[in-house]
Structure formats: structure tokens, C-alpha cells
Scaffold this motif. Structure first.
Motif, PDB file in Angstrom:
ATOM      1  N   LEU A 199      11.350  39.803  45.341  1.00 53.32           N
ATOM      2  CA  LEU A 199      10.549  40.922  45.843  1.00 53.32           C
ATOM      3  C   LEU A 199      11.132  42.238  45.357  1.00 53.32           C
ATOM      4  CD1 LEU A 199       9.854  39.795  49.539  1.00 53.32           C
ATOM      5  CD2 LEU A 199       8.278  39.732  47.590  1.00 53.32           C
ATOM      6  N   GLU A 200      11.581  42.246  44.123  1.00 52.63           N
ATOM      7  CA  GLU A 200      12.221  43.433  43.569  1.00 52.63           C
ATOM      8  C   GLU A 200      11.228  44.284  42.787  1.00 52.63           C
ATOM      9  OE1 GLU A 200      15.865  42.681  41.531  1.00 52.63           O
ATOM     10  OE2 GLU A 200      16.343  40.943  42.791  1.00 52.63           O
ATOM     11  N   GLU A 201      11.444  45.586  42.833  1.00 53.75           N
ATOM     12  CA  GLU A 201      10.557  46.529  42.156  1.00 53.75           C
ATOM     13  C   GLU A 201      10.500  46.281  40.648  1.00 53.75           C
ATOM     14  OE1 GLU A 201       8.576  49.062  43.208  1.00 53.75           O
ATOM     15  OE2 GLU A 201       8.919  48.500  45.309  1.00 53.75           O
ATOM     16  N   LYS A 202      11.601  45.815  40.067  1.00 54.68           N
ATOM     17  CA  LYS A 202      11.648  45.622  38.614  1.00 54.68           C
ATOM     18  C   LYS A 202      10.679  44.544  38.140  1.00 54.68           C
ATOM     19  CE  LYS A 202      15.535  42.352  38.820  1.00 54.68           C
ATOM     20  NZ  LYS A 202      14.787  41.187  38.301  1.00 54.68           N
ATOM     21  N   ASP A 203      10.280  43.669  39.055  1.00 59.13           N
ATOM     22  CA  ASP A 203       9.375  42.587  38.667  1.00 59.13           C
ATOM     23  C   ASP A 203       7.918  43.039  38.613  1.00 59.13           C
ATOM     24  OD1 ASP A 203      11.195  40.433  38.291  1.00 59.13           O
ATOM     25  OD2 ASP A 203      11.475  40.365  40.460  1.00 59.13           O
ATOM     26  N   LYS A 204       7.631  44.229  39.116  1.00 60.58           N
ATOM     27  CA  LYS A 204       6.260  44.732  39.035  1.00 60.58           C
ATOM     28  C   LYS A 204       5.827  44.898  37.581  1.00 60.58           C
ATOM     29  CE  LYS A 204       5.833  47.291  43.405  1.00 60.58           C
ATOM     30  NZ  LYS A 204       5.542  48.618  44.003  1.00 60.58           N
ATOM     31  N   GLN A 205       6.718  45.430  36.763  1.00 60.34           N
ATOM     32  CA  GLN A 205       6.380  45.644  35.359  1.00 60.34           C
ATOM     33  C   GLN A 205       6.102  44.326  34.657  1.00 60.34           C
ATOM     34  OE1 GLN A 205       5.563  48.279  33.917  1.00 60.34           O
ATOM     35  NE2 GLN A 205       5.440  47.587  31.788  1.00 60.34           N
ATOM     36  N   TRP A 206       6.910  43.307  34.972  1.00 58.56           N
ATOM     37  CA  TRP A 206       6.665  41.986  34.371  1.00 58.56           C
ATOM     38  C   TRP A 206       5.274  41.480  34.729  1.00 58.56           C
ATOM     39  CZ3 TRP A 206       5.385  37.362  36.650  1.00 58.56           C
ATOM     40  CH2 TRP A 206       5.368  36.246  35.794  1.00 58.56           C
ATOM     41  N   ALA A 207       4.913  41.606  36.010  1.00 54.55           N
ATOM     42  CA  ALA A 207       3.608  41.133  36.454  1.00 54.55           C
ATOM     43  C   ALA A 207       2.477  41.961  35.843  1.00 54.55           C
ATOM     44  CB  ALA A 207       3.529  41.169  37.987  1.00 54.55           C
ATOM     45  N   ASN A 208       2.705  43.257  35.700  1.00 53.42           N
ATOM     46  CA  ASN A 208       1.688  44.110  35.072  1.00 53.42           C
ATOM     47  C   ASN A 208       1.429  43.741  33.620  1.00 53.42           C
ATOM     48  OD1 ASN A 208       1.104  45.731  37.297  1.00 53.42           O
ATOM     49  ND2 ASN A 208       2.682  47.235  36.784  1.00 53.42           N
ATOM     50  N   GLN A 209       2.452  43.229  32.950  1.00 44.49           N
ATOM     51  CA  GLN A 209       2.371  42.992  31.512  1.00 44.49           C
ATOM     52  C   GLN A 209       1.853  41.613  31.131  1.00 44.49           C
ATOM     53  OE1 GLN A 209       2.648  46.400  30.171  1.00 44.49           O
ATOM     54  NE2 GLN A 209       3.058  44.905  28.574  1.00 44.49           N
ATOM     55  N   ILE A 210       1.509  40.778  32.097  1.00 44.36           N
ATOM     56  CA  ILE A 210       1.103  39.408  31.759  1.00 44.36           C
ATOM     57  C   ILE A 210      -0.095  39.405  30.815  1.00 44.36           C
ATOM     58  CG2 ILE A 210       0.197  37.242  32.668  1.00 44.36           C
ATOM     59  CD1 ILE A 210       1.841  37.745  35.200  1.00 44.36           C
ATOM     60  N   ILE A 211      -1.156  40.089  31.192  1.00 38.44           N
ATOM     61  CA  ILE A 211      -2.339  40.116  30.329  1.00 38.44           C
ATOM     62  C   ILE A 211      -2.117  40.974  29.081  1.00 38.44           C
ATOM     63  CG2 ILE A 211      -4.690  41.067  30.179  1.00 38.44           C
ATOM     64  CD1 ILE A 211      -5.364  39.664  32.751  1.00 38.44           C
ATOM     65  N   PRO A 212      -1.544  42.192  29.188  1.00 38.64           N
ATOM     66  CA  PRO A 212      -1.289  42.965  27.966  1.00 38.64           C
ATOM     67  C   PRO A 212      -0.436  42.213  26.941  1.00 38.64           C
ATOM     68  CG  PRO A 212      -1.097  44.394  29.867  1.00 38.64           C
ATOM     69  CD  PRO A 212      -1.249  42.993  30.398  1.00 38.64           C
ATOM     70  N   ASP A 213       0.606  41.503  27.397  1.00 43.33           N
ATOM     71  CA  ASP A 213       1.448  40.746  26.469  1.00 43.33           C
ATOM     72  C   ASP A 213       0.681  39.598  25.830  1.00 43.33           C
ATOM     73  OD1 ASP A 213       3.541  42.423  27.016  1.00 43.33           O
ATOM     74  OD2 ASP A 213       4.636  41.015  28.302  1.00 43.33           O
TER      75      ASP A 213
END
Length: 333
Positions: free
Chosen positions: A237-251
Motif C-alpha cells: 500500500l505504498e505511494e510508489k506503487d501508484k506509478q507502476w499501476a498507472n503505467q500498465i496500459i501505457p507500457d
């Protein structure tokens, strides 16, 4: 999958409802709006019906009746045919087969605390094979996985793609003949899997494209139904994982557009012009795909401001879009 037409449905009134006397089995054809079968079952007996005895749409519901003073009266309420199946990988699905189907429609579920299949009735009268895939492999309260996987693994995504490919090949179809569809969470999955599988079409309603922003909007709120999904997908539940989740479709898009001879799916998106999903998810996604040179994207804005209204507007858009695809009359042609 190859033996689906030889599947046998067994109706056992005693095992199902402890009905010991003679029963009349009543089968109703939902598509043609008529009674398809009425047949007596002996006390403690059973009735076997081959799948090929039904019409291919498989939209039937049945009930049991028993005699009361010489007249048949309802003993149970109607329920739909038990069509849910499970793959060796543990994926639950419902499949409606149509011989010589020109397309395969794959429908993904929206978010719900009681996961169930969406838009079966909406698409019942389309003479096309349909695959409905359930999403209840995560943790409570929703068990949602967004058809991705646990701890950044994408294992469920792999299983989903495998199932779609199995059904596609069974139907003797090309990848361009697969239509991925869904609203909200299902809209996300429709976009993701249409690109992952290099399929022909995507029809998404109000999708949450950037999962970090949506699922991780309030990680400290343990009562939110979204927080457990975020933790399931990222492992924390860390803030740093938000970016990973945001990038799933863009990546995923970035990988796909650089593949040799890659053809992007034709994408249809519907969303309310005044609801948050438009500015937070759909518009940034629309601009992103345009920047990557993907031009076959069609956006319809509804005149509403609440995401809940998607349930009213998306079924109409879904039917309209599938009709365009089947008739090969895409917007702008």
C-alpha cells in the motif's frame, strides 16, 4: 472447447429442491419468447438434454412444476441454464457458441461486490459467438483483479489471453475478428486485453485507465473496496506503487506499437462528458494513443455526470458499436 456441442445438461428436481413427486420441466426460450420444452420427470428421476438440442443462443430459463388438485403449478422460480464453466487454470466463464460465427465477442465484468456476468441479455440476439469471463480471483470484498494478476505478476492476464485464444481458434477466426468489451473495470480490461492479444476491436465504457490514480486514491482508507484491489495487484500500500499501476496500459501500448507489423485494435469508447472518468482517464488515454499514431479511436461523450449512469448508456452504445462492426460500417467510413 472442441466438445462443447456434446455437453449434457442434467436436471434433477430431487437433488436440487428435494421434490419427491412427479415434476414437469418447463423450458422458456428468452430470445424467441416462447416455451421450448415441457416434459415430465418421474419421481426422483432426472432429465438429460444435450447442448446441441438447444438453439445456439443458449438464452433459456427453466422452472419445475408439480401437480396441485390435478393442475400443474409452479414449484420453483425460473433460473437460467447453468452455463458457467472453469478452465484447467481456474478461470470461470460462460461461452455461447454460434456455428460459422463471423466474430467472437469477449465481455469483461464491471466492479461488483458480488462478481457476475454483464450484458448477457444485451447481446443475446446477436448471431455471434460470445465469451463472458468472470473476475473473482482476488480478495474480499470484491475479489477483483482487473484481469491482471497478484503482486505485479500478470498471471491472470496470461490465463485470460490463453482462454480467448482457445475459443478464437475453436471458432476458426483471425485475431482481427475478436471484439473485447466491458464497462468501468470491464472497460479497462477490454482495452488492456485488446492490445495484449492484438485483437481487432475494443468497445469500452467509462474505463479506469490509470489504476494507480483510481485504486490508490486513498490508500489509508481501509474501508474502501478499492484499497484491497490495489494491494492485491501491487503487493503493498505504498505511494510508489501508484506509478507502476498507472503505467500498465501505457507500457503495454509502448511495447505493442514497436512490434513489427503490429495493427492496433479499433477502439470505441463511451463516457459521460461531465463525469470524472472522462477528464481523469479517457481524455488522457485518447491523447496518448493519438500521439503514438493510433488513429482508429472513436469517442462518444454522453450527456451525464455520474459514473453510475454508465449502466444506462453503455448497453445502448455496446449494441450500436457491435452492429457497426458486424455491418462493417465504422464511424468515419
Amino acid at each position: 472447447m472442441n466438445n462443447v456441442e456434446n455437453e449434457v445438461f442434467i436436471f434433477k428436481p430431487f437433488d436440487e429442491h428435494q421434490i419427491k413427486e412427479e415434476v414437469r420441466f418447463v423450458l422458456y426460450d428468452v430470445v424467441n419468447k416462447c416455451f421450448s420444452r415441457m416434459e415430465s420427470i418421474h419421481p426422483l428421476g432426472e432429465l438429460k438434454v444435450l447442448r446441441k438440442e438447444f438453439e445456439s443462443h443458449m438464452q433459456y430459463k427453466f422452472k419445475y412444476q408439480t401437480k396441485d388438485n390435478g393442475r400443474w403449478r409452479d414449484r420453483t422460480k425460473y433460473k437460467y441454464l447453468p452455463l458457467e464453466r472453469e478452465t484447467e487454470d481456474g478461470l470461470k466463464y460462460i461461452y455461447y457458441h454460434v456455428n460459422c460465427s463471423p466474430y467472437l465477442i469477449v465481455v469483461f465484468q464491471a466492479l461488483n461486490e458480488k462478481p457476475n456476468y454483464n450484458y448477457i441479455g444485451t447481446l443475446a440476439d446477436f448471431p455471434v459467438s460470445k465469451l463472458y469471463i468472470k473476475d473473482d480471483y482476488g480478495i474480499k470484498p470484491t475479489r477483483a483483479t482487473y484481469y491482471l494478476g497478484q503482486n505485479k505478476s500478470f498471471d491472470i492476464a496470461t490465463k485470460v489471453n490463453k482462454l480467448i485464444e482457445e475459443v478464437r481458434i475453436h471458432n476458426n477466426l483471425n485475431k482481427k475478428d475478436v471484439i473485447c468489451a466491458g464497462s468501468s473495470k470491464g472497460g479497462y480490461a477490454a482495452i488492456y486485453h485488446s492490445f495484449l492479444g492484438s485483437f481487432g476491436y475494443c468497445i469500452a465504457g467509462g474505463p479506469q485507465v490509470f489504476l494507480g490514480e483510481y485504486l490508490g486514491k486513498n490508500l489509508s482508507n481501509q474501508s474502501s473496496v478499492l484499497t484491497p484491489i490495489f494491494k492485491y495487484l501491487t503487493g503493498s500500500l505504498e505511494e510508489k506503487d501508484k506509478q507502476w499501476a498507472n503505467q500498465i496500459i501505457p507500457d503495454l501500448l509502448e511495447r505493442k506499437v514497436h512490434e513489427i507489423n503490429y495493427n492496433s485494435p479499433t477502439i470505441f469508447i463511451h463516457v459521460g462528458k461531465d463525469e470524472p472518468h472522462y477528464k481523469e482517464h479517457v481524455l488522457p488515454f485518447y491523447n496518448m494513443v493519438k500521439e503514438k499514431g493510433i488513429t482508429n479511436v472513436y469517442l462518444e461523450l454522453g450527456d451525464y455526470e455520474s459514473h453510475k449512469e454508465l449502466a444506462k448508456h453503455y448497453p445502448v452504445y455496446l449494441r450500436k458499436s457491435i452492429s457497426k462492426i458486424i455491418n462493417q460500417k465504422l464511424v468515419g467510413d
